[in-house]
Design an enzyme around this catalytic site. Sequence first.
Site, mmCIF file in Angstrom:
data_model
loop_
_atom_site.group_PDB
_atom_site.id
_atom_site.type_symbol
_atom_site.label_atom_id
_atom_site.label_comp_id
_atom_site.label_asym_id
_atom_site.label_seq_id
_atom_site.Cartn_x
_atom_site.Cartn_y
_atom_site.Cartn_z
ATOM 1 N N GLU A 169 5.556 71.251 64.769
ATOM 2 C CA GLU A 169 5.266 72.111 63.658
ATOM 3 C C GLU A 169 4.257 73.467 63.526
ATOM 4 O O GLU A 169 3.742 74.681 63.535
ATOM 5 C CB GLU A 169 5.756 72.138 62.437
ATOM 6 C CG GLU A 169 7.933 71.359 62.278
ATOM 7 C CD GLU A 169 8.287 70.830 60.882
ATOM 8 O OE1 GLU A 169 7.436 71.018 60.166
ATOM 9 O OE2 GLU A 169 8.632 69.606 60.961
ATOM 10 N N HIS B 168 14.611 56.280 65.359
ATOM 11 C CA HIS B 168 13.749 57.638 64.656
ATOM 12 C C HIS B 168 12.412 57.025 64.549
ATOM 13 O O HIS B 168 10.948 57.567 64.744
ATOM 14 C CB HIS B 168 14.369 58.540 63.302
ATOM 15 C CG HIS B 168 15.138 59.952 63.922
ATOM 16 N ND1 HIS B 168 14.834 60.752 64.670
ATOM 17 C CD2 HIS B 168 16.333 59.232 64.670
ATOM 18 C CE1 HIS B 168 16.259 61.290 64.432
ATOM 19 N NE2 HIS B 168 17.239 59.782 64.982
ATOM 20 N N LEU C 210 6.480 65.430 63.052
ATOM 21 C CA LEU C 210 7.532 66.262 63.114
ATOM 22 C C LEU C 210 6.923 67.367 62.921
ATOM 23 O O LEU C 210 6.154 69.002 63.129
ATOM 24 C CB LEU C 210 8.809 66.476 63.011
ATOM 25 C CG LEU C 210 9.304 65.802 64.114
ATOM 26 C CD1 LEU C 210 11.064 66.150 63.137
ATOM 27 C CD2 LEU C 210 10.051 65.579 65.560
ATOM 28 N N ASP D 257 19.431 55.685 63.539
ATOM 29 C CA ASP D 257 17.920 55.116 62.721
ATOM 30 C C ASP D 257 18.730 53.769 61.862
ATOM 31 O O ASP D 257 19.282 52.751 62.564
ATOM 32 C CB ASP D 257 17.634 55.786 61.180
ATOM 33 C CG ASP D 257 15.931 56.229 61.384
ATOM 34 O OD1 ASP D 257 14.991 55.273 63.013
ATOM 35 O OD2 ASP D 257 15.623 56.914 60.851
ATOM 36 N N ARG E 194 11.356 58.225 47.823
ATOM 37 C CA ARG E 194 12.502 57.002 47.756
ATOM 38 C C ARG E 194 11.486 56.408 46.088
ATOM 39 O O ARG E 194 10.523 54.744 46.403
ATOM 40 C CB ARG E 194 11.633 55.580 48.768
ATOM 41 C CG ARG E 194 12.672 55.833 49.921
ATOM 42 C CD ARG E 194 11.783 55.776 51.076
ATOM 43 N NE ARG E 194 11.895 56.115 52.469
ATOM 44 C CZ ARG E 194 11.896 55.958 53.417
ATOM 45 N NH1 ARG E 194 10.832 54.792 53.560
ATOM 46 N NH2 ARG E 194 12.377 56.648 54.326
ATOM 47 N N ASP F 183 19.259 21.528 91.715
ATOM 48 C CA ASP F 183 18.773 20.916 90.132
ATOM 49 C C ASP F 183 20.504 22.168 89.327
ATOM 50 O O ASP F 183 20.100 23.180 89.831
ATOM 51 C CB ASP F 183 18.335 21.065 89.309
ATOM 52 C CG ASP F 183 16.893 19.392 89.912
ATOM 53 O OD1 ASP F 183 17.037 18.598 89.493
ATOM 54 O OD2 ASP F 183 16.424 20.176 90.699
ATOM 55 N N LYS G 108 2.200 56.936 55.515
ATOM 56 C CA LYS G 108 1.416 58.836 56.111
ATOM 57 C C LYS G 108 -0.134 58.390 56.339
ATOM 58 O O LYS G 108 -0.234 59.668 56.482
ATOM 59 C CB LYS G 108 2.105 59.436 55.470
ATOM 60 C CG LYS G 108 4.001 59.108 55.643
ATOM 61 C CD LYS G 108 4.448 60.032 57.431
ATOM 62 C CE LYS G 108 5.628 59.984 57.685
ATOM 63 N NZ LYS G 108 6.217 60.341 59.141
ATOM 64 N N ASP H 148 4.158 56.209 62.759
ATOM 65 C CA ASP H 148 4.727 57.147 62.201
ATOM 66 C C ASP H 148 5.821 56.920 63.921
ATOM 67 O O ASP H 148 5.383 56.326 65.140
ATOM 68 C CB ASP H 148 3.897 58.146 63.001
ATOM 69 C CG ASP H 148 4.845 59.080 61.631
ATOM 70 O OD1 ASP H 148 6.323 58.973 61.425
ATOM 71 O OD2 ASP H 148 4.777 59.959 61.130
ATOM 72 N N TYR I 214 20.009 50.669 50.888
ATOM 73 C CA TYR I 214 18.878 52.041 51.067
ATOM 74 C C TYR I 214 18.058 51.731 50.449
ATOM 75 O O TYR I 214 16.813 51.299 51.245
ATOM 76 C CB TYR I 214 19.685 53.073 50.358
ATOM 77 C CG TYR I 214 18.803 54.484 50.389
ATOM 78 C CD1 TYR I 214 18.677 55.091 51.674
ATOM 79 C CD2 TYR I 214 18.036 55.074 49.833
ATOM 80 C CE1 TYR I 214 17.346 55.945 52.120
ATOM 81 C CE2 TYR I 214 17.087 55.456 50.281
ATOM 82 C CZ TYR I 214 16.772 56.354 51.235
ATOM 83 O OH TYR I 214 15.766 57.557 51.539
HETATM 84 P P1 ADQ Z 1 9.839 61.434 58.361
HETATM 85 O O1 ADQ Z 1 9.326 60.288 58.194
HETATM 86 O O2 ADQ Z 1 10.872 61.908 57.175
HETATM 87 O O3 ADQ Z 1 11.417 61.687 60.091
HETATM 88 P P2 ADQ Z 1 8.439 63.688 59.839
HETATM 89 O O4 ADQ Z 1 8.478 63.596 61.156
HETATM 90 O O5 ADQ Z 1 7.072 64.173 59.346
HETATM 91 O O6 ADQ Z 1 8.312 62.226 59.564
HETATM 92 O O7 ADQ Z 1 9.307 64.455 59.437
HETATM 93 C C1 ADQ Z 1 9.553 65.275 57.985
HETATM 94 C C2 ADQ Z 1 9.873 66.724 57.710
HETATM 95 O O8 ADQ Z 1 9.850 66.930 56.290
HETATM 96 C C3 ADQ Z 1 9.308 67.606 58.503
HETATM 97 O O9 ADQ Z 1 10.290 68.787 59.214
HETATM 98 C C4 ADQ Z 1 8.395 68.637 57.681
HETATM 99 O O10 ADQ Z 1 8.518 69.462 58.047
HETATM 100 C C5 ADQ Z 1 9.391 68.391 56.326
HETATM 101 N N1 ADQ Z 1 8.621 68.156 55.198
HETATM 102 C C6 ADQ Z 1 7.041 67.118 54.945
HETATM 103 N N2 ADQ Z 1 6.820 67.630 53.901
HETATM 104 C C7 ADQ Z 1 7.274 68.539 53.173
HETATM 105 C C8 ADQ Z 1 7.690 69.150 51.944
HETATM 106 N N3 ADQ Z 1 6.512 68.367 51.341
HETATM 107 N N4 ADQ Z 1 8.207 70.170 52.113
HETATM 108 C C9 ADQ Z 1 9.503 70.401 52.477
HETATM 109 N N5 ADQ Z 1 9.642 70.034 54.127
HETATM 110 C C10 ADQ Z 1 8.299 69.093 54.123
HETATM 111 C C11 ADQ Z 1 11.574 60.406 60.820
HETATM 112 C C12 ADQ Z 1 10.309 59.246 61.144
HETATM 113 C C13 ADQ Z 1 9.448 60.284 61.934
HETATM 114 C C14 ADQ Z 1 9.992 60.695 63.481
HETATM 115 C C15 ADQ Z 1 10.943 61.645 62.440
HETATM 116 C C16 ADQ Z 1 12.649 62.544 63.425
HETATM 117 O O11 ADQ Z 1 9.497 58.148 60.280
HETATM 118 O O12 ADQ Z 1 8.076 59.112 62.806
HETATM 119 O O13 ADQ Z 1 9.309 61.800 64.012
HETATM 120 O O14 ADQ Z 1 12.092 61.305 61.470
HETATM 121 O O15 ADQ Z 1 12.227 61.195 64.527
#
Ligand code: ADQ
Length: 821
Positions: free
Chosen positions: A464, A248, A460, A224, A395, A584, A362, A456, A170
């Site tokens: 959202e 992902h 999401l 993933d 991480r 050939d 990010k 990225d 990991y």
């Molecule tokens: P992530 O790299 O984790 O996912 P992202 O798509 O931004 O990235 O999703 C983050 C999720 O965590 C969102 O649902 C968000 O609401 C939640 N989150 C973020 N910060 C938070 C906080 N402080 N408290 C609570 N919730 C929080 C990976 C890939 C992305 C891809 C997704 C899905 O890196 O590119 O969009 O998978 O496929």
Amino acid sequence: MFLSGISKSSRRMSGALRCHLQRRYSKLLVIGALVHTIWEVGFGGASCILREQKSELGSKKEEGQMGLQPLSRVSAVQPSVGARLIVVSNRLPLTLRKTEDGWSTERSSGGLASAMNPLIRKGGGDWIGWAGGGGEEEDGQTRSAILAQWAENERCFAVDLPEKVATGFYEGYANQTLWPVFHNFPSQLKFEAKSWDAYVEANRIFCEAVVNRYKPNDLIWVHDYHLMLLPRMLRDRLPDAAIGFFLHIPFPSSEIFPILPRREELLEGLLGADLLAFQTHGHLQQFRAALLRVLGMESKITQVAVGSRPVRLEALPIGIAPEEYTDLLKSDKTTTDQYADWIARYNGRKVVLAVDRLDYTKGVIERLRAYAHLLRSSPELKEKVVLIQIAVPSREGIDTYQDLRTEVNRLVGEINGKLGTPEWTPLIYINRSIERTELVGLYKLADVCWVGSLRDGMNLVAKEYVACKLEGDGVLVLSEFAGAAAEMGEALLINPFDEERTAATIRRALALDDQERRQRMMTLHHRVLRNNVFRWGERFLAALQEAVSERGRYIDTQPQRLRPTEIRDAYARAERRVLILDYDGTLVPFAKRPEQASPPTRILDLLSALASEPQNCVALTSGRSAENLDRWFGMVRGIWLVAEHGAEFKPPSAPAWESLRPEVPTEWKSTVIPILEHFVDRTPGSFVEEKKYGLVWHYRMADPEFGEWLANELVSMLEAMLAETELRAFRGEKIVEVKPVWANKGEVLERLLASRSDPDFVFAVGDDRTDEDLFERLQSGAWTVHIGLGPTRASYVIANFEALRRILELFAESGNLSKTS
Ligand code: ADQ
């Protein structure tokens, strides 16, 4: 003129192409330098540059290698309508943590869990993943009891990874090798062979867990970059299983992917799946480019053949479950109360929101710098704007992430210290995970949501935020390097590396007029609601089921072994025959240099015998020059000669060669030759052959691995350069050839068939891609025969040139018999 007939731009080719080539050529030098560096530095040295494809991927035919291995056949399964789903991902949606008070179960954060959780809750399925590590030894019994409950109540089945494996897998290979490379951050790459071993071992443990739960007809959905070896491992254990894989994160560019240590194993691992799906078309194309460059595998936009098994390729952008957010907005009291609190606190100020895992991809640091720039350059925003930056820790065991955290903390202090006032804190920094109820309130509150990913897969947060804008207020500012940008064009797009322009876009977002804002947001809102995670899940599973059915159809369309007696009988019965023979690799094996493959007397005699039959029209088709064919076959009477893949032909007893096109342009060669020569300079043993219509780079005598690698590189480069011209670059047996697209064996076929009206026996045989044009044009009644392994449109396969000679001898004998009887 030569380039007429395709497009106006290509008509102006000589100048335009020249410029284009020159521009590209400079890129070539950079790539050449990279190639050189990798070659010199090693990354495991030559041995890791290109391994020969093996097992199911098919082994490449070598000179003198006779046997045709039986194609591995994987039978088709028909998943039933209510097939059970097994989801496999690194983390389960639940994480187990050892605290001072015992074990605690937490919801996992991150995009994958956010997306898959509602999908599984709605559609059902078993979820296999790692529960999080630590403390197993001390309190094993309680832990096991909790995990048993998860299995019983939540259908979550925990995989236990020994601590060392978990860390190497990991924090090691997955997050310090794969993650930076896949996000185009090669400078962050760290690699240790032992972390790769841990990655392999972790994938193996996951494989055991899946095999233990698997029942026939289940659909296995692997998620993933942590589990890229799993599809192949599963395929070996469960040959008939329906296996899909979704990536992902982005797939890196073909210039970056090759630096990845153990890249071949990863690609081969993925190719065990029936379906490989990516977030965007761009990522899918990059994957195809990697297949070509690293494994030398060609693919179609939607499919790649792995031996006799097709792997379907799809771009399926992930969505969210909008109701999970909108329901809270509409009826959750905590959300409403919190929203009221925020409104009171920020009354009169514009709120800009950023929500990220604290990860260097990010763009948090870049955002903070751009925000500071905005505040410094826009005094009118003083005390009028607040940036709320939510950063969920991520991480933390990895040094790079700790450095990031330190730098972010420093910038936060600097911005608030230098730019704030006693009444105004311009940056609110929340460095923890927050509850969904709170997050939704913030989405509702924010005038602007600022997604600044440097790279990225999707992102999401963008979706959202948009889902929460029920009334169409709010502006999304979105990095063009997030996958989401491909489908959210109504957002204000930014290049997050450009601090000044990003700041200008935020300024514009804050001042956007009502109508434009609503128009942009409502279009986005409806799209996010429509393309939701359920639709994504349905599309993935439908594509997986189709891919599995396709496996069955594909096997049916695969070529059969040609039975010599069967074709001999058909030949003997026929009265008007056309025989089209490649040279050939088909009539003779490949030689080290083209001039060494002169025809043995036996072949000349056979051709003469077949051409002397009045019922026969015999054509020898080749990529060789007219002059070469004249020299070797000029004395064979009654034979058609087709040179340069069909660009020129000479009917029997015709005095001169005819060309398929009247004019022969050559000016492009002076631009392409230096590029090929550059490859000659880098590749000892290779050389350039100039023909009338084409140019060929031969690398048969070069180091095989290096030659293959550079050949892939050269083709991808030339393909991009020549895209708008009539020229195409393609790979043949140890060659890369550039030739006009119309010069192909399929084009010359009409002339051949016209010379033998209504033939009742058409036999076409060849071994490489140029013969595929011919097979494609021939109707289903024809005997199209491919020599050796590899994908083909031919109806039959035979092992090698010796098998073909035996068949031609049978033809010649049956001709003699009919003469004597
Ligand atoms: P992530 O790299 O984790 O996912 P992202 O798509 O931004 O990235 O999703 C983050 C999720 O965590 C969102 O649902 C968000 O609401 C939640 N989150 C973020 N910060 C938070 C906080 N402080 N408290 C609570 N919730 C929080 C990976 C890939 C992305 C891809 C997704 C899905 O890196 O590119 O969009 O998978 O496929």
